[in-house]
Design an enzyme around this catalytic site. Sequence first.
Site, PDB file in Angstrom:
ATOM      1  N   ARG A  98       0.300  -7.504   9.819  1.00  0.00           N
ATOM      2  CA  ARG A  98       1.388  -7.292  10.434  1.00  0.00           C
ATOM      3  C   ARG A  98       1.463  -6.767  11.672  1.00  0.00           C
ATOM      4  O   ARG A  98       0.978  -5.762  12.085  1.00  0.00           O
ATOM      5  CB  ARG A  98       2.645  -6.472   9.510  1.00  0.00           C
ATOM      6  CG  ARG A  98       4.298  -6.799   9.937  1.00  0.00           C
ATOM      7  CD  ARG A  98       4.995  -6.233   9.050  1.00  0.00           C
ATOM      8  NE  ARG A  98       5.013  -4.882   9.097  1.00  0.00           N
ATOM      9  CZ  ARG A  98       6.228  -4.176   8.689  1.00  0.00           C
ATOM     10  NH1 ARG A  98       7.296  -5.031   8.506  1.00  0.00           N
ATOM     11  NH2 ARG A  98       6.307  -2.886   8.896  1.00  0.00           N
TER      12      ARG A  98
ATOM     13  N   THR B  72       5.877  -7.306  16.823  1.00  0.00           N
ATOM     14  CA  THR B  72       6.821  -8.676  16.484  1.00  0.00           C
ATOM     15  C   THR B  72       7.226  -8.604  14.983  1.00  0.00           C
ATOM     16  O   THR B  72       7.998  -9.234  14.336  1.00  0.00           O
ATOM     17  CB  THR B  72       6.076  -9.879  16.757  1.00  0.00           C
ATOM     18  OG1 THR B  72       4.963  -9.909  15.955  1.00  0.00           O
ATOM     19  CG2 THR B  72       5.613 -10.178  18.194  1.00  0.00           C
TER      20      THR B  72
ATOM     21  N   ASP C  14       1.657  -1.104  -5.567  1.00  0.00           N
ATOM     22  CA  ASP C  14       0.864  -1.805  -4.731  1.00  0.00           C
ATOM     23  C   ASP C  14      -0.471  -2.199  -5.415  1.00  0.00           C
ATOM     24  O   ASP C  14      -1.198  -1.517  -5.817  1.00  0.00           O
ATOM     25  CB  ASP C  14       0.432  -0.935  -3.538  1.00  0.00           C
ATOM     26  CG  ASP C  14      -0.145  -1.521  -2.596  1.00  0.00           C
ATOM     27  OD1 ASP C  14       0.074  -1.609  -1.245  1.00  0.00           O
ATOM     28  OD2 ASP C  14      -1.383  -2.235  -2.634  1.00  0.00           O
TER      29      ASP C  14
ATOM     30  N   ASP D 157      -3.766  -1.259  -3.995  1.00  0.00           N
ATOM     31  CA  ASP D 157      -4.147  -0.004  -4.021  1.00  0.00           C
ATOM     32  C   ASP D 157      -4.720   0.206  -5.698  1.00  0.00           C
ATOM     33  O   ASP D 157      -5.398   1.093  -6.066  1.00  0.00           O
ATOM     34  CB  ASP D 157      -2.881   1.104  -3.925  1.00  0.00           C
ATOM     35  CG  ASP D 157      -2.842   1.204  -2.384  1.00  0.00           C
ATOM     36  OD1 ASP D 157      -3.713   0.954  -1.759  1.00  0.00           O
ATOM     37  OD2 ASP D 157      -1.473   1.678  -1.777  1.00  0.00           O
TER      38      ASP D 157
HETATM   39  N1  URA Z   1       2.917  -6.112  -2.317  1.00  0.00           N
HETATM   40  C1  URA Z   1       2.480  -5.372  -3.760  1.00  0.00           C
HETATM   41  O1  URA Z   1       1.273  -5.014  -3.709  1.00  0.00           O
HETATM   42  N2  URA Z   1       3.325  -4.815  -4.450  1.00  0.00           N
HETATM   43  C2  URA Z   1       4.663  -5.187  -4.174  1.00  0.00           C
HETATM   44  O2  URA Z   1       5.556  -4.726  -5.284  1.00  0.00           O
HETATM   45  C3  URA Z   1       5.010  -5.882  -2.974  1.00  0.00           C
HETATM   46  C4  URA Z   1       4.015  -6.442  -2.249  1.00  0.00           C
END
Ligand code: URA
Length: 210
Positions: free
Chosen positions: A105, A109, A201, A204
Amino acid sequence: MSEYLTVVDHPLVLHKLSLMRDVNTPTKEFRLLLKEITLLLAYEITREMPMTTQQIETPLEVMDAPVADGETIALVSILRAGNGMLDGVLELMPNAGVGFVGLQRNEETLQPEQYYFKVPARLDERVVIAVDPMLATGNSSVAAIDLLKQAGARDIRFLCLLAAPEGIARMQEAHPDVHIVTAAVDRGLNDKGYIMPGLGDAGDRMFGTV
Ligand code: URA
């Protein structure tokens, strides 16, 4: 279920997905479960994969036998979480070409920008399967598909583990020709863009960077 969305709500998929959602599931098991579910989802996404015939000899006679044409597939991982789905698909289609799209990202912007792009040749002649476990806002997935189309891809499918209604709507609006295959559609996004109830995530959790 519709023309552009397939939810693979098979009991085995749902069971494994519940294990992945559980915050107590360790990284190693999370990765293995993702690979196993991907294999089951890939079975669905390849239902209409290109076929050819090959002459073989059964114990009784010669026949033209249907065989899958794996070389006409391009599997594209949307970095970094998409990498967790590569092995599952490659187990079914070991001859698929593999590509990578990296997006980050732009903090000014707020739009996704490419930092890496490497895909197999002759993308226009292949069935392209883009993989990313989480279809959340859809911003990076749509941007990745934009890049694949600019590189010539014409037949693109999107394979994910979890989708939010917002991400599905965004993809459908931007790329109505892209068929989405997912294990589940969750309730929606929270104010940080996470899928709820989701699994956190995905990157992660699979790489232990929590
Ligand atoms: N990306 C992820 O890894 N988890 C989410 O809940 C949203 C985007």
